[in-house]
Design a protein around this motif. Structure first.
Motif, mmCIF file in Angstrom:
data_model
loop_
_atom_site.group_PDB
_atom_site.id
_atom_site.type_symbol
_atom_site.label_atom_id
_atom_site.label_comp_id
_atom_site.label_asym_id
_atom_site.label_seq_id
_atom_site.Cartn_x
_atom_site.Cartn_y
_atom_site.Cartn_z
ATOM 1 N N LEU A 27 0.823 -1.203 0.000
ATOM 2 C CA LEU A 27 0.000 0.000 0.000
ATOM 3 C C LEU A 27 0.863 1.261 0.000
ATOM 4 O O LEU A 27 0.554 2.239 -0.693
ATOM 5 N N THR A 28 1.951 1.260 0.774
ATOM 6 C CA THR A 28 2.828 2.427 0.825
ATOM 7 C C THR A 28 3.466 2.703 -0.517
ATOM 8 O O THR A 28 3.478 3.845 -0.996
ATOM 9 N N LEU A 29 4.000 1.657 -1.137
ATOM 10 C CA LEU A 29 4.645 1.844 -2.440
ATOM 11 C C LEU A 29 3.641 2.236 -3.517
ATOM 12 O O LEU A 29 3.919 3.105 -4.352
ATOM 13 N N GLY A 30 2.459 1.617 -3.491
ATOM 14 C CA GLY A 30 1.446 1.946 -4.496
ATOM 15 C C GLY A 30 0.948 3.369 -4.354
ATOM 16 O O GLY A 30 0.854 4.108 -5.343
ATOM 17 N N PHE A 31 0.638 3.771 -3.115
ATOM 18 C CA PHE A 31 0.161 5.129 -2.906
ATOM 19 C C PHE A 31 1.268 6.152 -3.186
ATOM 20 O O PHE A 31 1.015 7.217 -3.751
ATOM 21 N N GLY A 32 2.505 5.815 -2.804
ATOM 22 C CA GLY A 32 3.624 6.713 -3.078
ATOM 23 C C GLY A 32 3.831 6.923 -4.562
ATOM 24 O O GLY A 32 4.101 8.040 -5.018
ATOM 25 N N ALA A 33 3.697 5.831 -5.348
ATOM 26 C CA ALA A 33 3.839 5.947 -6.800
ATOM 27 C C ALA A 33 2.729 6.814 -7.390
ATOM 28 O O ALA A 33 2.967 7.615 -8.300
ATOM 29 N N LEU A 34 1.500 6.657 -6.866
ATOM 30 C CA LEU A 34 0.378 7.469 -7.350
ATOM 31 C C LEU A 34 0.603 8.946 -7.059
ATOM 32 O O LEU A 34 0.400 9.809 -7.928
ATOM 33 N N VAL A 35 1.035 9.252 -5.836
ATOM 34 C CA VAL A 35 1.289 10.645 -5.468
ATOM 35 C C VAL A 35 2.408 11.233 -6.317
ATOM 36 O O VAL A 35 2.328 12.372 -6.788
ATOM 37 N N LEU A 36 3.468 10.461 -6.532
ATOM 38 C CA LEU A 36 4.582 10.940 -7.350
ATOM 39 C C LEU A 36 4.139 11.206 -8.785
ATOM 40 O O LEU A 36 4.539 12.210 -9.390
#
Length: 356
Positions: A27-36
Motif C-alpha cells: 500500500l505504501t509503495l502503491g500510494f507513493g507511486a500514485l502521489v509521485l
C-alpha cells in the motif's frame, strides 16, 4: 536491573508505520507511486510546459499542453484592483501593503497591549481608507462602487474584525450577566443570528434594510453589508469568548472581588486575558473563516478578488484560462490564510510556554 528506554529513530518509525507487513509495504509503495505521478504531472503542467508571458499568448492551448499563466501577466491588475481607476491603482497597492504591514506589526509582542494594538489597527485602517477613498491630501476621490479586487477583500475583512471583535466582547459579557433578563435576551439574539445563513444576513442588510430605515441612516450598501457581517461575526466570536471565560477557575474572579477590585478591572486584567488565551485556537479559526467568506459579497454585486478573477477570464480572449485564474486566486487566499494559521500556532506555543 531496569531497562533503559530506547527512543526509536526516524528510520525505525518509518519502517514500523509503513513497512511492517507485506500489505503495508504494498500500500505504501502503491500510494507513493500514485502521489509521485500526480505531482510530476502537475509540475509538468504548471512549470515545464507553461506559457508565462502575454507576448506568447498564441502558444496557449496549441501544443504546449501546459498552464497558460499569460492570463495572469495580462490581467493581474484587474484581479488585484478590480474596477479601481487605472491611473490611481498605485493607491490601492499602497493601501493593501499598509494593511499587510499592520497585520505583521500586530504579531510583534511589543504591540500586545490593550492600548497599543487598537491604536496600531486604527492607524493602519485609517491610512488604508484615506488612500482608497481619497478626497484628502490632494488625492482624487474614488467612490466605494469602484473599489474591487484584493483591496476590497482586505477592507471587508479588516472592517468586520475591527467592528465585530469589540461587539463580541460586549455580547459575551452581557450573555454571562447575573441579571436573567439581560442574559436571556442576549442569548436569544446570539442564537437567532447564529442560526441564520450569512448570505441571508447580507441580503437583509443590503436590500431589505433600506426600506425600514430613514433616509439619513441608509448609507452605502457596502457599509451596511459590513455591519451585518460584523454582527454575524460578533455572535459567533462572543460564544467563543464566553467559552474561554467559562474555562477559568471560578475562584479567580471571586478572589479579585474579595481584594476590592472593581468589575472592569476584574474583566480587563484577569478574565479577558485568560479567556482569549483559552479561546485562541477557535478565534484563529473564526478569523480564517471570516477572511474566506468575504467572497460571498460577490453575490450581492461587489467586485472583490474572486469576482475580479471571474472578470479576468470572462472575455473571448481568455475564456479558456479559467483554471489558471482560479489557481492564482486560490494562491492569494492560501497565502493569507496559511500565514494566519501559522501565526496562530506560534501564539499557542508561546502562550503555552508562558503559562507553565
Amino acid at each position: 536491573m531496569a531497562k533503559t528506554y530506547h527512543k526509536p529513530t526516524f528510520i525505525e518509525r518509518i519502517r514500523a508505520n509503513y513497512f511492517s507487513t507485506w500489505l503495508d509495504t504494498t500500500l505504501t509503495l502503491g500510494f507513493g507511486a500514485l502521489v509521485l505521478w500526480v505531482l510530476l504531472g502537475l509540475f509538468d503542467w504548471a512549470f515545464l510546459n507553461a506559457v508565462w508571458s502575454e507576448a506568447e499568448r498564441e502558444q496557449c492551448g496549441h501544443g504546449s499542453g501546459g498552464a497558460c499563466w499569460a492570463v495572469i501577466d495580462a490581467r493581474w491588475r484587474l484581479i488585484f484592483f478590480g474596477l479601481y481607476p487605472f491611473e490611481e491603482q498605485w493607491r490601492s497597492a499602497i493601501a493593501c501593503i499598509a494593511m499587510v504591514v499592520t497585520g505583521a506589526l500586530s504579531c510583534v509582542p511589543w504591540f500586545w497591549s490593550a492600548r497599543r494594538l487598537p491604536v496600531l489597527w486604527l492607524v493602519g485602517f485609517a491610512i488604508f481608507y484615506v488612500l482608497m477613498r481619497g478626497g484628502l491630501f490632494g488625492l482624487t476621490p474614488v467612490s466605494e462602487q469602484n473599489w474591487g479586487g484584493l483591496s476590497l477583500t482586505l477592507f471587508i475583512f479588516a472592517s468586520v474584525t475591527l467592528i465585530g471583535m469589540p461587539m463580541a466582547i460586549v455580547f459575551a459579557l452581557l450573555r454571562r450577566s447575573h441579571l436573567p433578563m439581560i442574559a436571556g435576551t442576549m442569548g436569544v439574539i446570539i442564537d437567532t443570528i447564529r442560526s441564520l445563513p450569512l448570505l441571508s444576513i447580507m441580503f437583509t442588510f443590503a436590500i431589505v434594510l433600506p426600506f425600514v430605515l430613514p433616509g439619513w441612516a441608509v448609507g452605502d450598501k457596502l457599509y451596511r453589508v459590513i455591519v451585518g457581517y460584523a454582527l454575524f461575526f460578533a455572535c459567533y466570536q462572543a460564544e467563543i469568548i464566553r467559552g474561554g471565560m467559562q474555562a477559568l477557575p471560578a475562584g479567580q474572579e471571586e478572589a479579585a472581588q474579595a481584594l476590592g477590585m472593581g468589575y472592569w478591572h476584574r474583566i480587563g486584567y484577569i478574565v479577558l486575558p485568560q479567556a482569549f488565551r483559552n479561546a485562541l485556537p477557535p478565534t484563529i479559526n473564526q478569523l480564517v473563516i471570516t477572511f474566506k467568506e468575504t467572497s460571498l459579497v460577490v453575490i450581492i454585486g461587489f467586485f472583490e478578488v474572486l469576482a475580479s478573477g471571474n472578470a479576468a477570464y470572462g472575455t473571448a480572449e481568455w475564456n479558456f484560462a479559467h483554471i489558471e485564474v482560479y489557481c492564482f486566486v486560490a494562491l492569494i487566499y492560501f497565502t493569507f490564510v496559511f500565514a494566519l494559521s501559522r501565526y496562530g500556532a506560534y501564539l499557542e506555543r508561546r502562550l503555552a510556554v508562558a503559562a507553565r
